[in-house]
Enzyme design. Structure first.
Site, short mmCIF file in Angstrom:
data_model
loop_
_atom_site.label_atom_id
_atom_site.label_comp_id
_atom_site.label_asym_id
_atom_site.label_seq_id
_atom_site.Cartn_x
_atom_site.Cartn_y
_atom_site.Cartn_z
N TRP A 165 0.83 -1.21 0.00
CA TRP A 165 0.00 0.00 0.00
C TRP A 165 0.85 1.25 0.00
CZ3 TRP A 165 -4.35 -0.54 -2.10
CH2 TRP A 165 -5.01 -1.76 -2.00
N ASP A 174 -1.76 6.69 6.32
CA ASP A 174 -2.81 5.81 5.82
C ASP A 174 -3.10 4.81 6.94
OD1 ASP A 174 -4.38 3.88 4.66
OD2 ASP A 174 -3.06 3.49 2.96
N LYS A 219 -12.82 -1.80 6.74
CA LYS A 219 -12.19 -2.75 7.67
C LYS A 219 -12.73 -2.51 9.08
CE LYS A 219 -8.57 -2.21 4.42
NZ LYS A 219 -8.86 -3.31 3.55
N1 PMP Z 1 -4.47 1.48 2.04
C1 PMP Z 1 -4.55 0.33 2.74
C2 PMP Z 1 -3.65 0.13 3.92
C3 PMP Z 1 -5.49 -0.64 2.37
O1 PMP Z 1 -5.57 -1.78 3.06
C4 PMP Z 1 -6.32 -0.40 1.26
C5 PMP Z 1 -7.38 -1.39 0.82
N2 PMP Z 1 -7.32 -2.64 1.23
C6 PMP Z 1 -6.17 0.79 0.57
C7 PMP Z 1 -5.25 1.71 1.00
C8 PMP Z 1 -7.03 1.09 -0.63
O2 PMP Z 1 -8.32 1.32 -0.19
P1 PMP Z 1 -9.56 1.48 -1.18
O3 PMP Z 1 -9.80 0.15 -1.79
O4 PMP Z 1 -10.63 1.92 -0.23
O5 PMP Z 1 -9.22 2.52 -2.17
#
Ligand code: PMP
Length: 364
Positions: free
Chosen positions: A107, A176, A200
């Site tokens: 991420w 994040d 989550k």
């Molecule tokens: N950052 C993290 C730490 C994530 O776990 C996720 C999604 N699993 C995201 C960003 C991306 O999120 P989204 O699918 O809501 O765009």
């Protein structure tokens, strides 16, 4: 803790993930007629008194849970955490052209890639060479002198590494927290901006929560679409257009549930207990392996492997038979991953550990 309900499985999904049964029951009970309004929350105007009350209460409860200081705005947005990968640089670079990022996994890597569309990214530290199995020691980070901010991901959902302390840095700290927000107390004042996709620990997909220090608002770069400008959303209490009303309502139910469970302090104690049970089981076994260095193991996402990938399939199908679902690891890592978010009850971990022991007994 979460009561179970007939037909419900133990859901270890990384997201969208398990929601508290009590929250789903309330949503069910209020589905057709929300508190005498004669309609579902889904059918309400976002400007109606009933929805405004829902929205305000959700924000107030979120602020209470994380002790968000008054000088921070809390925004309820769309676009997922992924859109924040762009909104952060668009709004926070100001007249600078550089930002520092710490790369701890998949991420962070995505956030870096997106930020490169807007500025020069200095990767201040990376654990790529150890296959993202640890958090680089902050003493080794090479920060730039002219960065507009430093970005990190507090919990890597795929790799299963988590910051257990936050570094002191001389520039605004951006985090994040998609996969560990509300799982533990956090000193919000250490951060300039926090963002999290909801699916989550907050609620259903479709909602993204942003906590941003108000003095950072109003500095979006020229040409920024107004929908991507935090100041526009803050000014309109996140209602500059139609917000994701039902997701916001469900998030509010989750916040209320969290308060009833002892808030984020209560969650932290529970999450530590849950994770310890699973990690202890991994440590005791010569069969299962955790790839993550001990100090940096995530309390939320626990990847582990079996001694032979050929055992993955039978492991997963045996788990399904016992109502233990979504344990398959991310395709980039392989093996298994158990996500232990707030709404995953301790009984789920007990059942998983029990199953792991019997599987090991049979195949070890
Ligand atoms: N950052 C993290 C730490 C994530 O776990 C996720 C999604 N699993 C995201 C960003 C991306 O999120 P989204 O699918 O809501 O765009």
């Amino acid at each position: 803790m979460t009561s179970s309900a007939p037909g419900r499985v133990f859901n270890f999904s990384a997201g969208p993930a398990a929601l508290p049964v009590e929250v789903l029951e309330t949503a069910r009970d209020e589905m057709l007629d929300y508190r005498g309004t004669g309609m579902s929350v889904m059918e309400m105007s976002h400007r109606s008194a009933a929805f405004m009350a829902i929205a305000e209460q959700a924000e107030a409860d979120f602020r209470e849970l994380l002790s968000v200081p008054d000088e921070y705005a809390v925004l309820f947005l769309q676009g997922g955490a992924t859109l924040q990968f762009s909104m952060v640089p668009l709004n926070l670079l100001g007249d600078r052209n550089r930002a520092d990022y710490v790369n701890t996994g998949a991420w962070s890597t995505k956030a870096i890639k997106e930020a490169r569309r807007f500025c020069e990214v200095n990767v201040a530290a990376s654990s790529e060479s150890s296959r993202f199995t640890e958090i680089p020691d902050p003493a080794s980070w090479s920060l730039s002198s002219d960065a507009a901010y430093l970005h990190l991901c507090t919990n890597e959902t795929i790799g299963g590494v988590q910051f257990h302390e936050f570094p002191e840095v001389p520039v605004p700290l951006v985090a994040d927290m998609s996969s560990d927000i509300l799982s533990r107390p956090v000193d919000v004042s250490r951060f300039a901006l926090i963002y999290a996709g909801a699916q989550k620990n907050i609620g259903p997909a479709g909602l993204t929560v942003v906590v941003v220090r108000r003095d950072l608002l109003g500095r979006a770069r020229p040409g920024t679409p107004s929908m991507l400008d935090y100041a526009v959303h803050a000014e309109a209490d996140s209602m500059s257009n139609t917000p994701p009303t039902y997701a916001w309502y469900l998030a509010g139910l989750v916040f209320r549930w969290l308060k009833a469970q002892g808030g984020v302090g209560g969650m932290q104690a529970l999450n530590q207990r849950k994770a310890a049970k699973l990690y202890d089981a991994l440590e005791r076994s010569n069969f299962y392996t955790s790839p993550v260095s001990r100090h940096d193991r995530s309390l939320m996402n626990v990847p582990f492997t079996l001694p032979d990938p050929a055992l993955d399939k039978p492991f997963l199908s045996g788990a399904e038979e016992r109502g233990l679902t979504n344990l398959k690891g991310h395709r980039s890592v392989g093996g298994m991953r158990a996500s232990l978010y707030n709404a995953v009850p301790e009984a789920a971990v007990d059942a998983l550990v029990d199953y792991m022991q019997s599987f090991e007994h049979e195949h070890g």
